[in-house]
Design an enzyme around this catalytic site. Sequence first.
Site, PDB file in Angstrom:
ATOM      1  N   SER A 173     -22.817  19.682  17.972  1.00  0.00           N
ATOM      2  CA  SER A 173     -23.036  20.986  17.346  1.00  0.00           C
ATOM      3  C   SER A 173     -21.959  21.319  16.315  1.00  0.00           C
ATOM      4  O   SER A 173     -22.274  21.707  15.184  1.00  0.00           O
ATOM      5  CB  SER A 173     -23.125  22.078  18.414  1.00  0.00           C
ATOM      6  N   TRP A 174     -20.661  21.142  16.639  1.00  0.00           N
ATOM      7  CA  TRP A 174     -19.597  21.501  15.708  1.00  0.00           C
ATOM      8  C   TRP A 174     -19.553  20.529  14.537  1.00  0.00           C
ATOM      9  O   TRP A 174     -19.399  20.938  13.383  1.00  0.00           O
ATOM     10  CB  TRP A 174     -18.275  21.576  16.459  1.00  0.00           C
ATOM     11  N   ARG A 189     -26.604   8.326  18.064  1.00  0.00           N
ATOM     12  CA  ARG A 189     -28.002   8.035  18.419  1.00  0.00           C
ATOM     13  C   ARG A 189     -28.904   8.003  17.180  1.00  0.00           C
ATOM     14  O   ARG A 189     -28.898   8.944  16.379  1.00  0.00           O
ATOM     15  CB  ARG A 189     -28.513   9.086  19.408  1.00  0.00           C
ATOM     16  N   LYS A 208      -6.658  28.173  24.080  1.00  0.00           N
ATOM     17  CA  LYS A 208      -7.647  29.251  24.197  1.00  0.00           C
ATOM     18  C   LYS A 208      -8.819  28.848  25.083  1.00  0.00           C
ATOM     19  O   LYS A 208      -9.427  29.696  25.739  1.00  0.00           O
ATOM     20  CB  LYS A 208      -8.139  29.685  22.809  1.00  0.00           C
ATOM     21  N   ASP A 258      -9.093  32.928  17.365  1.00  0.00           N
ATOM     22  CA  ASP A 258      -9.855  31.964  18.153  1.00  0.00           C
ATOM     23  C   ASP A 258      -9.931  32.405  19.613  1.00  0.00           C
ATOM     24  O   ASP A 258     -10.964  32.286  20.273  1.00  0.00           O
ATOM     25  CB  ASP A 258      -9.162  30.596  18.041  1.00  0.00           C
ATOM     26  N   THR A 266     -13.432  33.157  21.678  1.00  0.00           N
ATOM     27  CA  THR A 266     -13.781  32.246  22.774  1.00  0.00           C
ATOM     28  C   THR A 266     -13.790  32.955  24.121  1.00  0.00           C
ATOM     29  O   THR A 266     -14.575  32.616  25.000  1.00  0.00           O
ATOM     30  CB  THR A 266     -12.800  31.054  22.804  1.00  0.00           C
ATOM     31  N   VAL A 295     -19.068  19.149  30.428  1.00  0.00           N
ATOM     32  CA  VAL A 295     -17.869  19.753  31.006  1.00  0.00           C
ATOM     33  C   VAL A 295     -17.159  20.521  29.896  1.00  0.00           C
ATOM     34  O   VAL A 295     -16.948  19.993  28.807  1.00  0.00           O
ATOM     35  CB  VAL A 295     -16.923  18.671  31.580  1.00  0.00           C
TER      36      VAL A 295
END
Length: 337
Positions: free
Chosen positions: A16-17, A38, A196, A249, A253, A285
């Site tokens: 995603s990032w 992939r 964080k 941040d 978060t 995780v």
Amino acid sequence: MSGGEVRRVAVLGAGSWGTAFAKVMADAGREVRLWARRPEVAAAVNERRSNPDYLAGIVLPALLTATTDAAIALDKADAVVFAVPSQTLRANLVLWRDLLPPDSTLVSLAKGVELGTLLRMSEVICEVARVPAQRVAVVSGPNLVREIAAEEPTATVIACSDHDRAVALQQACTTGYFRSYTNTDVIGCELGGAGKNVIALACGIATGMGFGDNTTASLITRGLAEIARLGVALGADPLTFAGLAGLGDLVATCSSPLSRNRTFGEHLGRGESLAKAEAANHGQVAEGVKSCLSICQLAARHGVEVPIADAVRRVCHEGLSAAEMGKELISRAPRPE
């Protein structure tokens, strides 16, 4: 050449990032090649302009293409962005280092401290890729991925000891919705980013236990204090922790339901096991679960007290209950702020 214009970018890691940051740089007019492990992810990016596994519903720009061949992604890249989890960076870098273009700027998106070595991500890059610290930059700030992909306004910090490289990267990722600031304090930016995640786990645990905003605000504030203490002991500028890579941040978060670490902590706060929290997190995780171990070891090495991180470590790895954690933190000996 140091500080030369960044026109062509390789982003290694199509999660995603990685995908969102690749989109930012393509939106800033750069030619971006995204390396995906992939084949089906690369195909979706190239054929359907999307990455449905990680950023469903987001249309990706034409300047962004994907490949499963790292050599193709890295060919003639001015900047190489590493977008893999912190604990897998070393193993991946070993495979990529001989393909890295000479004098390209190497950029870390990973937030963590390596288990075992206790190295920050920029230090791992320098060691494995055998490059000087001036070639390595880190990106850190209130950067919740889904909001960036949706082009909601945000700011970030690009930290590099070579100011010219930081400026070149700043220009390469500035868009109408993504604003970046430069900094030369790599240590502070990296520790803010790693710490964080651990404090967000604590905030999630508190929320899962049913506590409200006073508790969250207290954990954010005291969490910032312990991250800054550790950072200063390692040579960081204390002012960095009042900025985007520190407080910015941390607030994002610790407060957002989009935060993987905060959500993971909520499951723990409701009394669920680590395995159950992981299952609820789509098998992922949270970074803070691993980082709390290395951050506590780093703090012990430098004689720095990190009570919140230590409590999170014991909940995640020693079977301390969330209720016991709360009782311990609130009954610590009184002291001046």
